[in-house]
Motif scaffolding. Structure first.
Motif, mmCIF file in Angstrom:
data_model
loop_
_atom_site.group_PDB
_atom_site.id
_atom_site.type_symbol
_atom_site.label_atom_id
_atom_site.label_comp_id
_atom_site.label_asym_id
_atom_site.label_seq_id
_atom_site.Cartn_x
_atom_site.Cartn_y
_atom_site.Cartn_z
ATOM 1 N N ARG A 60 6.777 -30.986 2.192
ATOM 2 C CA ARG A 60 5.975 -31.449 3.322
ATOM 3 C C ARG A 60 4.916 -32.474 2.951
ATOM 4 N NH1 ARG A 60 0.828 -29.219 4.147
ATOM 5 N NH2 ARG A 60 0.326 -27.471 2.771
ATOM 6 N N ALA A 64 -0.351 -35.636 -3.254
ATOM 7 C CA ALA A 64 -1.749 -35.199 -3.069
ATOM 8 C C ALA A 64 -2.668 -35.751 -4.163
ATOM 9 C CB ALA A 64 -1.817 -33.673 -3.028
ATOM 10 N N GLN A 66 -4.013 -36.895 -7.973
ATOM 11 C CA GLN A 66 -4.050 -36.261 -9.291
ATOM 12 C C GLN A 66 -3.960 -34.740 -9.174
ATOM 13 O OE1 GLN A 66 -4.070 -37.289 -12.461
ATOM 14 N NE2 GLN A 66 -4.270 -35.175 -13.152
ATOM 15 N N ASP A 67 -3.114 -34.130 -10.000
ATOM 16 C CA ASP A 67 -3.061 -32.668 -10.072
ATOM 17 C C ASP A 67 -4.357 -32.184 -10.702
ATOM 18 O OD1 ASP A 67 -2.691 -29.992 -10.672
ATOM 19 O OD2 ASP A 67 -0.554 -30.240 -11.115
ATOM 20 N N LEU A 68 -5.184 -31.553 -9.878
ATOM 21 C CA LEU A 68 -6.522 -31.183 -10.350
ATOM 22 C C LEU A 68 -6.481 -30.025 -11.347
ATOM 23 C CD1 LEU A 68 -8.440 -31.610 -6.979
ATOM 24 C CD2 LEU A 68 -8.362 -33.188 -8.925
ATOM 25 N N ARG A 74 -8.130 -32.081 -20.898
ATOM 26 C CA ARG A 74 -7.397 -33.312 -21.191
ATOM 27 C C ARG A 74 -8.076 -34.055 -22.345
ATOM 28 N NH1 ARG A 74 -6.545 -36.582 -15.783
ATOM 29 N NH2 ARG A 74 -8.500 -37.570 -16.320
ATOM 30 N N HIS A 81 -7.171 -42.412 -19.163
ATOM 31 C CA HIS A 81 -6.096 -41.801 -18.384
ATOM 32 C C HIS A 81 -5.552 -42.760 -17.331
ATOM 33 C CE1 HIS A 81 -4.319 -38.851 -15.453
ATOM 34 N NE2 HIS A 81 -3.681 -38.592 -16.568
ATOM 35 N N ALA A 111 -4.995 -40.712 -5.220
ATOM 36 C CA ALA A 111 -4.090 -41.707 -5.795
ATOM 37 C C ALA A 111 -2.748 -41.720 -5.067
ATOM 38 C CB ALA A 111 -3.884 -41.436 -7.284
ATOM 39 N N ASP A 142 -9.279 -45.013 -6.764
ATOM 40 C CA ASP A 142 -8.639 -45.721 -7.879
ATOM 41 C C ASP A 142 -7.177 -46.010 -7.559
ATOM 42 O OD1 ASP A 142 -7.181 -43.356 -8.402
ATOM 43 O OD2 ASP A 142 -8.609 -42.658 -9.911
HETATM 44 O O1 T3D Z 1 -7.806 -37.895 -13.412
HETATM 45 C C1 T3D Z 1 -7.948 -39.116 -13.358
HETATM 46 O O2 T3D Z 1 -7.459 -39.888 -14.190
HETATM 47 C C2 T3D Z 1 -8.670 -39.687 -12.182
HETATM 48 C C3 T3D Z 1 -7.671 -39.957 -11.131
HETATM 49 C C4 T3D Z 1 -7.855 -39.495 -9.905
HETATM 50 C C5 T3D Z 1 -6.856 -39.760 -8.875
HETATM 51 C C6 T3D Z 1 -6.956 -38.820 -7.717
HETATM 52 O O3 T3D Z 1 -5.988 -38.738 -7.032
HETATM 53 S S1 T3D Z 1 -8.393 -37.958 -7.420
HETATM 54 C C7 T3D Z 1 -7.974 -37.019 -5.963
HETATM 55 C C8 T3D Z 1 -7.209 -35.762 -6.295
HETATM 56 N N1 T3D Z 1 -6.656 -35.143 -5.101
HETATM 57 C C9 T3D Z 1 -7.368 -34.364 -4.293
HETATM 58 O O4 T3D Z 1 -8.544 -34.154 -4.470
HETATM 59 C C10 T3D Z 1 -6.629 -33.745 -3.124
HETATM 60 C C11 T3D Z 1 -6.764 -32.232 -3.141
HETATM 61 N N2 T3D Z 1 -5.975 -31.666 -2.069
HETATM 62 C C12 T3D Z 1 -6.400 -31.631 -0.813
HETATM 63 O O5 T3D Z 1 -7.454 -32.089 -0.452
HETATM 64 C C13 T3D Z 1 -5.478 -30.962 0.173
HETATM 65 O O6 T3D Z 1 -4.566 -30.175 -0.528
HETATM 66 C C14 T3D Z 1 -4.691 -31.954 1.051
HETATM 67 C C15 T3D Z 1 -5.663 -32.629 2.046
HETATM 68 C C16 T3D Z 1 -3.991 -33.016 0.221
HETATM 69 C C17 T3D Z 1 -3.620 -31.198 1.870
HETATM 70 O O7 T3D Z 1 -4.203 -30.106 2.523
HETATM 71 P P1 T3D Z 1 -3.272 -28.950 3.131
HETATM 72 O O8 T3D Z 1 -4.188 -28.008 3.855
HETATM 73 O O9 T3D Z 1 -2.176 -29.564 3.918
HETATM 74 O O10 T3D Z 1 -2.569 -28.235 1.873
HETATM 75 P P2 T3D Z 1 -3.226 -27.222 0.821
HETATM 76 O O11 T3D Z 1 -3.052 -25.830 1.294
HETATM 77 O O12 T3D Z 1 -4.597 -27.655 0.489
HETATM 78 O O13 T3D Z 1 -2.313 -27.506 -0.467
HETATM 79 C C18 T3D Z 1 -1.045 -26.886 -0.612
HETATM 80 C C19 T3D Z 1 -0.908 -26.487 -2.065
HETATM 81 O O14 T3D Z 1 -0.956 -27.660 -2.877
HETATM 82 C C20 T3D Z 1 -2.065 -25.604 -2.524
HETATM 83 O O15 T3D Z 1 -1.560 -24.702 -3.487
HETATM 84 P P3 T3D Z 1 -1.423 -23.118 -3.140
HETATM 85 O O16 T3D Z 1 -2.772 -22.656 -2.727
HETATM 86 O O17 T3D Z 1 -0.431 -23.071 -2.016
HETATM 87 O O18 T3D Z 1 -0.917 -22.521 -4.407
HETATM 88 C C21 T3D Z 1 -2.977 -26.596 -3.201
HETATM 89 O O19 T3D Z 1 -3.821 -26.009 -4.172
HETATM 90 C C22 T3D Z 1 -1.989 -27.526 -3.841
HETATM 91 N N3 T3D Z 1 -2.593 -28.858 -4.074
HETATM 92 C C23 T3D Z 1 -2.887 -29.777 -3.149
HETATM 93 N N4 T3D Z 1 -3.427 -30.849 -3.716
HETATM 94 C C24 T3D Z 1 -3.491 -30.592 -5.031
HETATM 95 C C25 T3D Z 1 -2.960 -29.316 -5.275
HETATM 96 N N5 T3D Z 1 -2.907 -28.792 -6.503
HETATM 97 C C26 T3D Z 1 -3.387 -29.540 -7.538
HETATM 98 N N6 T3D Z 1 -3.903 -30.786 -7.368
HETATM 99 C C27 T3D Z 1 -3.973 -31.333 -6.148
HETATM 100 N N7 T3D Z 1 -4.461 -32.590 -6.006
#
Ligand code: T3D
Length: 273
Positions: A60, A64, A66-68, A74, A81, A111, A142
């Motif tokens: 779906r 999302a 970077q995998d946080l 790291r 990175h 990203a 970024d």
């Molecule tokens: O590191 C570097 O080098 C810097 C680079 C940075 C680049 C970046 O991308 S920084 C930004 C990183 N991304 C985020 O902060 C996004 C985090 N996620 C969210 O805000 C929300 O998940 C979404 C808005 C994308 C979607 O929300 P929703 O309600 O539809 O889904 P959810 O329930 O939050 O997520 C579903 C699953 O995916 C959930 O796992 P679970 O609880 O079912 O086991 C969630 O933890 C997982 N998930 C979503 N986004 C990430 C993630 N796991 C790890 N990393 C994520 N970014």
């Protein structure tokens, strides 16, 4: 136990589809996913039978960001990175000599939003969402977002979307110019494939030069663009595709730009000057 590939690769009718495959995490990007995706783009460049590349997500989500869960511990700085993973990916995508469609099948965040915007053509499903989510975790946008977004929506709207991490839904995305088309969820895969096949039937060499010209023009002057157009037009005009297009026009038939891979490379036209 064998683990699932992070990128699924399929090819049909000249269209190479690369599917981000970590659906449990909305295809959040780990290093394996980013490096494999970049490698697959480079591989597609070298295959004459691949005329268009589609990047999409399994499940779906589109991506999302970077995998946080992968960040702590790291052994690289943020700068290292980005230079190791995201930046080569975005550079490879934009520099690829073939059209890349980002088929945004769900949420595109961080990203993942940058990746969605980086496509030459951006197709969204009705339930797609784009979120410049970086400020939620107090990071800077970024992977090209600071370059793509203000060019699309202007400085002020870009700043607001980034500062408030506002969700942009499909209707808003289309109105803002973040995507070219929105398709129903139910038929999205078929609609993307049909669109990609239309693109695959267009003249590949001319599109490669067009992409090159447009990307360079985004950062240059009108004078530079005019000079570049004159140079690239020579390359296009000397290519067999041009002859085929003109001949087809004259005899009132549809031009055939798709030839067997062995004959569809960058070979010059028979009437080379
Ligand atoms: O590191 C570097 O080098 C810097 C680079 C940075 C680049 C970046 O991308 S920084 C930004 C990183 N991304 C985020 O902060 C996004 C985090 N996620 C969210 O805000 C929300 O998940 C979404 C808005 C994308 C979607 O929300 P929703 O309600 O539809 O889904 P959810 O329930 O939050 O997520 C579903 C699953 O995916 C959930 O796992 P679970 O609880 O079912 O086991 C969630 O933890 C997982 N998930 C979503 N986004 C990430 C993630 N796991 C790890 N990393 C994520 N970014």
């Amino acid at each position: 136990m064998t683990s699932e590939p992070v990128i699924l690769v399929g090819t049909h009718a000249g269209v190479r589809t690369l599917t981000l495959n970590r659906p449990d995490k909305l295809n959040a990007a780990n290093d394996a996913l980013l490096l494999t995706l970049t490698d697959e783009l480079r591989a597609a460049e070298g295959e004459p039978g691949v005329r268009v590349v589609v990047i999409t997500g399994a499940g779906r989500g589109f991506c999302a960001g970077q995998d946080l869960a992968d960040v702590s511990g790291r052994d690289m700085t943020f700068t290292e990175h980005l230079n190791h993973t995201y930046n080569p990916l975005i550079r490879t995508l934009r520099g690829l000599g073939k059209p890349v469609i980002t088929a945004v099948n769900g949420v595109a965040a961080g990203a993942g939003a940058s990746l969605a915007l980086a496509g030459d053509i951006r197709l969204w499903t009705q339930s797609a969402r784009l979120i410049e989510v970086f400020s939620n975790i107090a990071l800077v946008p970024d992977s090209g977002s600071t370059w793509f977004l203000p060019r699309l929506v202007g400085y002020h709207r870009a700043f607001e979307l980034m500062a408030l991490a506002e969700r942009v839904d499909a209707e808003q995305g289309r109105a803002l110019g973040l995507c070219e088309h929105v398709y129903p969820d139910e038929t999205f895969r078929e609609d993307v494939q049909a669109y990609a096949e239309r693109l695959a039937a267009r003249p590949a060499h001319a599109l490669k030069l067009t992409k090159q010209a447009l990307n360079a023009a985004l950062t240059g002057t009108l004078g530079e663009a005019l000079d570049r157009e004159a140079e690239l037009q020579q390359l296009a005009g000397d290519h067999w595709e041009h002859e085929e297009g003109v001949t087809a026009f004259k005899v009132k038939r549809v031009p055939q730009f798709m030839r067997e891979p062995s004959a569809s490379g960058d070979q010059p036209s028979a009437r080379e000057r």
